[in-house]
Write a protein that holds these residues in place. Structure first.
Motif, PDB file in Angstrom:
ATOM      1  N   HIS A 241      -5.291   7.976  -4.401  1.00 35.24           N
ATOM      2  CA  HIS A 241      -4.548   6.762  -4.771  1.00 35.24           C
ATOM      3  C   HIS A 241      -5.494   5.604  -4.426  1.00 35.24           C
ATOM      4  CE1 HIS A 241      -2.070   3.301  -3.677  1.00 35.24           C
ATOM      5  NE2 HIS A 241      -1.228   3.599  -4.815  1.00 35.24           N
ATOM      6  N   GLN A 242      -5.998   5.715  -3.264  1.00 36.34           N
ATOM      7  CA  GLN A 242      -7.134   4.796  -2.911  1.00 36.34           C
ATOM      8  C   GLN A 242      -8.208   4.540  -3.801  1.00 36.34           C
ATOM      9  OE1 GLN A 242      -7.170   2.228  -0.553  1.00 36.34           O
ATOM     10  NE2 GLN A 242      -9.217   1.717  -0.828  1.00 36.34           N
ATOM     11  N   ALA A 243      -8.692   5.833  -4.276  1.00 38.28           N
ATOM     12  CA  ALA A 243      -9.913   5.535  -5.308  1.00 38.28           C
ATOM     13  C   ALA A 243      -9.317   4.545  -6.379  1.00 38.28           C
ATOM     14  CB  ALA A 243     -10.202   6.824  -5.810  1.00 38.28           C
ATOM     15  N   TYR A 244      -8.158   4.722  -6.956  1.00 37.83           N
ATOM     16  CA  TYR A 244      -7.590   4.022  -8.002  1.00 37.83           C
ATOM     17  C   TYR A 244      -7.348   2.751  -7.831  1.00 37.83           C
ATOM     18  CZ  TYR A 244      -3.966   2.909 -11.362  1.00 37.83           C
ATOM     19  OH  TYR A 244      -3.174   2.550 -12.701  1.00 37.83           O
ATOM     20  N   VAL A 245      -6.807   2.223  -6.544  1.00 42.49           N
ATOM     21  CA  VAL A 245      -6.614   0.878  -6.107  1.00 42.49           C
ATOM     22  C   VAL A 245      -7.556   0.179  -5.562  1.00 42.49           C
ATOM     23  CG1 VAL A 245      -4.233   1.346  -5.989  1.00 42.49           C
ATOM     24  CG2 VAL A 245      -5.566   1.219  -3.839  1.00 42.49           C
ATOM     25  N   SER A 246      -8.852   0.840  -5.165  1.00 42.63           N
ATOM     26  CA  SER A 246      -9.886   0.247  -4.484  1.00 42.63           C
ATOM     27  C   SER A 246     -10.600  -1.131  -5.166  1.00 42.63           C
ATOM     28  CB  SER A 246     -10.904   1.256  -4.404  1.00 42.63           C
ATOM     29  OG  SER A 246     -11.524   1.725  -5.518  1.00 42.63           O
ATOM     30  N   ALA A 247     -10.588  -0.871  -6.351  1.00 42.92           N
ATOM     31  CA  ALA A 247     -11.134  -2.105  -6.967  1.00 42.92           C
ATOM     32  C   ALA A 247     -10.551  -3.533  -6.807  1.00 42.92           C
ATOM     33  CB  ALA A 247     -11.352  -1.927  -8.471  1.00 42.92           C
TER      34      ALA A 247
ATOM     35  N   GLY B 169     -11.285  -7.781  -6.461  1.00 43.76           N
ATOM     36  CA  GLY B 169     -10.788  -8.603  -7.543  1.00 43.76           C
ATOM     37  C   GLY B 169     -10.845  -7.999  -8.914  1.00 43.76           C
ATOM     38  N   LEU B 170     -11.042  -6.610  -8.920  1.00 43.80           N
ATOM     39  CA  LEU B 170     -11.200  -6.050 -10.263  1.00 43.80           C
ATOM     40  C   LEU B 170      -9.918  -5.392 -10.535  1.00 43.80           C
ATOM     41  CD1 LEU B 170     -14.747  -4.533  -9.686  1.00 43.80           C
ATOM     42  CD2 LEU B 170     -13.914  -6.391 -11.171  1.00 43.80           C
TER      43      LEU B 170
ATOM     44  N   ALA C  93     -18.154  -2.499   1.459  1.00 48.52           N
ATOM     45  CA  ALA C  93     -17.664  -1.114   1.729  1.00 48.52           C
ATOM     46  C   ALA C  93     -16.402  -1.107   2.564  1.00 48.52           C
ATOM     47  CB  ALA C  93     -18.777  -0.455   3.017  1.00 48.52           C
ATOM     48  N   ILE C  94     -15.888  -2.477   2.768  1.00 51.81           N
ATOM     49  CA  ILE C  94     -14.698  -2.624   3.573  1.00 51.81           C
ATOM     50  C   ILE C  94     -13.666  -3.248   2.786  1.00 51.81           C
ATOM     51  CG2 ILE C  94     -13.623  -3.728   5.519  1.00 51.81           C
ATOM     52  CD1 ILE C  94     -16.191  -3.469   6.984  1.00 51.81           C
ATOM     53  N   THR C  95     -12.733  -2.490   2.530  1.00 52.15           N
ATOM     54  CA  THR C  95     -11.581  -2.932   1.160  1.00 52.15           C
ATOM     55  C   THR C  95     -10.326  -3.579   2.015  1.00 52.15           C
ATOM     56  OG1 THR C  95     -11.015  -0.723   0.847  1.00 52.15           O
ATOM     57  CG2 THR C  95     -12.857  -1.745  -0.445  1.00 52.15           C
ATOM     58  N   SER C  96     -10.189  -3.220   3.265  1.00 54.02           N
ATOM     59  CA  SER C  96      -8.792  -3.744   4.009  1.00 54.02           C
ATOM     60  C   SER C  96      -9.114  -3.665   5.300  1.00 54.02           C
ATOM     61  CB  SER C  96      -7.888  -2.801   3.569  1.00 54.02           C
ATOM     62  OG  SER C  96      -8.098  -1.449   4.137  1.00 54.02           O
TER      63      SER C  96
ATOM     64  N   THR D 293      -8.313 -16.974  -7.431  1.00 55.45           N
ATOM     65  CA  THR D 293      -8.469 -16.526  -8.878  1.00 55.45           C
ATOM     66  C   THR D 293      -8.985 -15.354  -9.150  1.00 55.45           C
ATOM     67  OG1 THR D 293     -10.757 -17.464  -8.503  1.00 55.45           O
ATOM     68  CG2 THR D 293      -9.130 -18.870  -9.197  1.00 55.45           C
ATOM     69  N   LEU D 294      -9.395 -14.372  -8.285  1.00 53.65           N
ATOM     70  CA  LEU D 294      -9.765 -13.072  -8.742  1.00 53.65           C
ATOM     71  C   LEU D 294      -8.688 -11.921  -8.455  1.00 53.65           C
ATOM     72  CD1 LEU D 294     -13.524 -12.961  -7.812  1.00 53.65           C
ATOM     73  CD2 LEU D 294     -12.618 -12.956 -10.066  1.00 53.65           C
ATOM     74  N   GLN D 295      -7.836 -12.323  -7.644  1.00 50.28           N
ATOM     75  CA  GLN D 295      -6.941 -11.323  -7.224  1.00 50.28           C
ATOM     76  C   GLN D 295      -5.918 -11.063  -8.228  1.00 50.28           C
ATOM     77  OE1 GLN D 295      -4.805 -12.380  -3.434  1.00 50.28           O
ATOM     78  NE2 GLN D 295      -6.665 -13.384  -2.740  1.00 50.28           N
ATOM     79  N   GLY D 296      -5.700  -9.769  -8.333  1.00 50.24           N
ATOM     80  CA  GLY D 296      -4.552  -9.307  -9.248  1.00 50.24           C
ATOM     81  C   GLY D 296      -5.356  -9.490 -10.711  1.00 50.24           C
ATOM     82  N   ALA D 297      -6.537  -9.463 -10.754  1.00 53.00           N
ATOM     83  CA  ALA D 297      -7.291  -9.509 -12.161  1.00 53.00           C
ATOM     84  C   ALA D 297      -7.146  -8.137 -12.754  1.00 53.00           C
ATOM     85  CB  ALA D 297      -8.684  -9.933 -11.986  1.00 53.00           C
TER      86      ALA D 297
END
Lengths: 455, 253
Positions: A161-167, A171-172, A438-441, A451-455
């Motif tokens: 799941h983390q791999a899926y949402v990581s982007a 902002g991807l 490398a740090i995503t949270s 502007t990039l969030q949820g893109a």
């Protein structure tokens, strides 16, 4: 075929008193059995039976029924098709990869993952290496019995799941990155667990409760990856592109391959076989790469044996591990195959075969066989620095002679690395990517602009 | 009612030992847990005693261990034999799964061994604590961080049989780690730097799946240490969440 002096008495060969030799010539023998090869594909007997199921069929049905979501290998992963044991297709993503690191590689043989990432940089491929990942925890499970199918499944799906949402953190869109599994045990374990999950509604229900608590469901459903992909499979698909960038001639190198048990003996139907590699009779990864690079791949009689790692034994019962590694693998590779190097594709195997040679001296078994991963060898042939990049100084087996045979000046390279360590001490560190990615949270994470969030 | 339950059931005892006999009820309770394991039916389908599993087994070459024997004991419901094998033999298996790859019945003796190990822990069999004692450092690491192995665990003292060349360049460990070109690996206590949220999520998985209970059974002291680390990390995460609520009520995670 029976030939002269080959025990014509029959009974000596265990065939019984009624057996008589045909005395066919080689040509006659070939004609007598050739029709079988002409008419029957060698895997027909397996693929033609209903008893062998492809769990991906269950996966697609469960998605259709609305029970799970499948993380697809999509066009933006630039997939390439490989054939598996029974001739089925497996989609191997080649870019936009999420590195599922191996605790044994990163802790002990760090040139292993750094070589994979470096090759991706050389080939212009995109990836994410981040801190939000646990190991598969299966080394511990296989060694100690602490853990169970539910814990292993929950860990598997959390990481997927983390791999899926990581982007999203950059902002991807979700699904941008596809997981690439570095460790052979993680690869085998995840495939096995995926099968159990797809077969068992009870297991899915238990794991769903846990992942729900973690906020790790997609639209309230479990997320399961379409393919579980080992880095050696990715490397196999990249072998021609790697060879095109090769700067080091390895045609004089005699290499033996140690295939990892958890890569090809666990869930064997999902492993790449290629008719052009070892006649399609054995797992194609690593051997196919070495052949493409022009190395001599030498067969040996204990190819099928494990390395002796044992999961528990490498830690608590090392007499078994080192005896098996020396007697059944290293000794045979040196004496029978006259190998210059043993190449593997898994964490525990490289560690075991590399580290357990020195102790052989205590019993007069003196061997010095370099051991490294396929990706390290491939990176070296592309001109990677043996210390700064392939990090060979972490290996206990001697690799210097091999490098000389490859025309690499290891003494100069070592001096360069020692000089680089002074730069490191001064904080001037070279990295393969921007460390901020490398740090995503959590602590240290910098949110992208709104502007990039949820893109 | 299974076949074994109908047979006369004298207590099981070792004729050359003073050890108290194991009651039949205890043997049945162990076998019931084995048989009820969610993977049991997946791992065993029958056995012709062909022995190809043992012929290819690495552990069979060095130990009094045979995967064929394990399958036969389970297939014939030999409760005494199963109990005996669970004392020591099951820990000899190297978990390579060569046996499973070769078995014409598609049995997985290696998988059956894992079921037996899980049940041995659940029933606190005498061998478990002894066998897993050298594993405690690893258990602490994997349960608290999700990493099995850390760079500072690979020392010459811990692995003297690996020889003097564990690293071929003499420099402080942290300097060598920072010379690895992957930023996630500039660490000593874990193989890669683990995100705080990752650890906290892992603890939820351990609690929900009975792993902590297993740990308490194997090593009560270790369980206490692990519990303390988990509490600290959870507090740290809660504090970070409180400090990082933005104006929308969202956190910056």
């Amino acid at each position: 075929m029976q030939t002269k002096g080959d025990g014509a008495g029959g009974a000596y060969n265990g065939f019984g008193a009624d057996w008589t030799p045909t005395n066919l010539t080689e040509t006659e023998a070939k004609r007598a059995t050739g029709w079988v090869e002409a008419r029957i594909d060698k895997r027909f007997l397996l693929t033609g039976k209903d008893r062998k199921e492809d769990v991906r069929d269950i996966m697609w049905q469960l998605e259709k029924d609305g029970e799970i979501v499948v993380h697809r290998v999509a066009d933006h992963h630039a997939p390439e098709l490989a054939k598996t044991l029974y001739g089925w297709d497996k989609k191997i993503p080649t870019t936009n990869l999420w590195h599922h690191k191996s605790c044994g590689q990163c802790g002990n043989i760090p040139g292993y993952p750094s070589s994979v990432l470096w090759i991706m940089n050389q080939l212009g491929l995109d990836y994410l290496d981040e801190t939000d990942q646990t190991s598969c925890t299966a080394w511990n499970y296989h060694g100690s019995g602490i853990g169970n199918v539910v814990s292993l499944a929950a860990v598997f799906l959390r990481n997927m799941h983390q791999a899926y949402v990581s982007a999203k953190a950059h902002g991807l869109p979700v699904g941008t990155y596809y997981p690439l599994i570095h460790c052979g045990t993680s690869f085998g374990n995840y495939k096995e667990i995926r099968g159990f999950l797809l077969h068992s509604a009870e297991l899915r229900a238990e794991v769903k409760k846990i992942l729900g608590k973690l906020g790790r469901l997609v639209d309230g459903k479990l997320l399961i990856p379409e393919e579980i992909v080992h880095y050696s499979e990715w490397l196999h698909m990249m072998r021609h592109r790697i060879a095109a960038r090769q700067t080091i001639d390895v045609s004089a190198v005699r290499a033996t391959v140690h295939p990892a048990c958890h890569v090809y003996k666990m869930v064997p139907e999902d492993v790449i076989y290629d008719d052009t590699v070892l006649n399609g009779d054995r797992v194609a990864v690593t051997t196919g790469l070495l052949q493409t690079l022009g190395a001599q791949v030498i067969d040996y009689s204990t190819w099928y044996d494990c390395c002796g790692f044992g999961f528990r034994h490498i830690i608590g019962e090392r007499e078994f591990t080192r005896s098996f590694a020396i007697d059944r693998k290293i000794k045979v590779a040196v004496e029978e195959a006259r190998s210059d190097v043993m190449i593997g594709h898994d964490t525990g195997c490289i560690t075991t075969l590399d580290k357990n040679q020195w102790i052989g001296r205590a019993v007069g078994k003196v061997y010095a066989l370099p051991v490294m991963a396929d990706c390290q060898f491939a990176a070296l042939t592309m001109g990677a620095h043996p210390y700064k990049l392939a990090q060979l100084h972490w290996h206990a087996s001697p690799f210097e002679e091999l490098l000389e045979k490859m025309g690499i000046d290891w003494e100069q390279a070592k001096a360069e690395f020692v000089a680089y360590l002074d730069e490191v001490k001064a904080g001037r560190i070279e990295t393969l990517y921007d460390p901020r990615r490398a740090i995503t949270s959590g602590p240290g994470y910098v949110k992208p602009p709104k502007t990039l969030q949820g893109a | 009612m299974t076949a074994h339950a109908k047979l006369p059931t004298p207590p099981i005892a070792d004729p050359v030992s003073d050890r108290a006999p194991v009651p039949q009820e205890a043997l049945e309770a162990i076998f019931d847990d084995i048989r009820k394991h969610p993977l049991y039916d997946h791992e065993i389908h029958g056995c012709l005693n062909c022995g190809i599993c043992t012929a290819t087994c690495p552990s069979a070459q060095y130990y009094d261990y045979s995967p064929r024997e394990i399958v036969q004991l389970l297939w014939t419901e030999n409760l005494e034999g199963i109990y005996d094998a669970m004392q020591e033999k099951i820990w000899a298996c190297a978990q390579c799964y060569t046996c499973a790859a070769r078995c014409p019945f598609e049995n997985s003796p290696g998988g059956l061994v894992m079921i037996l190990r899980e049940v041995a822990i659940k029933h606190e069999l005498p061998s478990v604590k002894e066998v897993l004692r050298p594993f405690s450092r690893v258990l602490l690491k994997v349960v608290t961080t999700g990493n099995q192995l850390a760079p500072n665990m690979i020392t010459r003292d811990a692995f003297p049989d690996w020889g003097p060349n564990v690293t071929k360049v003499d420099a402080p460990l942290m300097v060598l780690r920072k010379a690895i070109p992957m930023p996630t690996m500039h660490t000593l206590d874990t193989a890669w730097e683990v995100n705080l949220r990752t650890s906290v999520e892992l603890y939820t998985i351990w609690e929900a799946t009975g792993v902590l209970k297993q740990l308490a059974t194997v090593d009560a002291n270790l369980f206490d240490v692990v519990s303390d680390v988990m509490d600290e990390k959870r507090d740290e995460w809660e504090e970070w969440l409180e400090d990082n609520q933005d104006e929308d009520g969202d956190t910056d995670d």
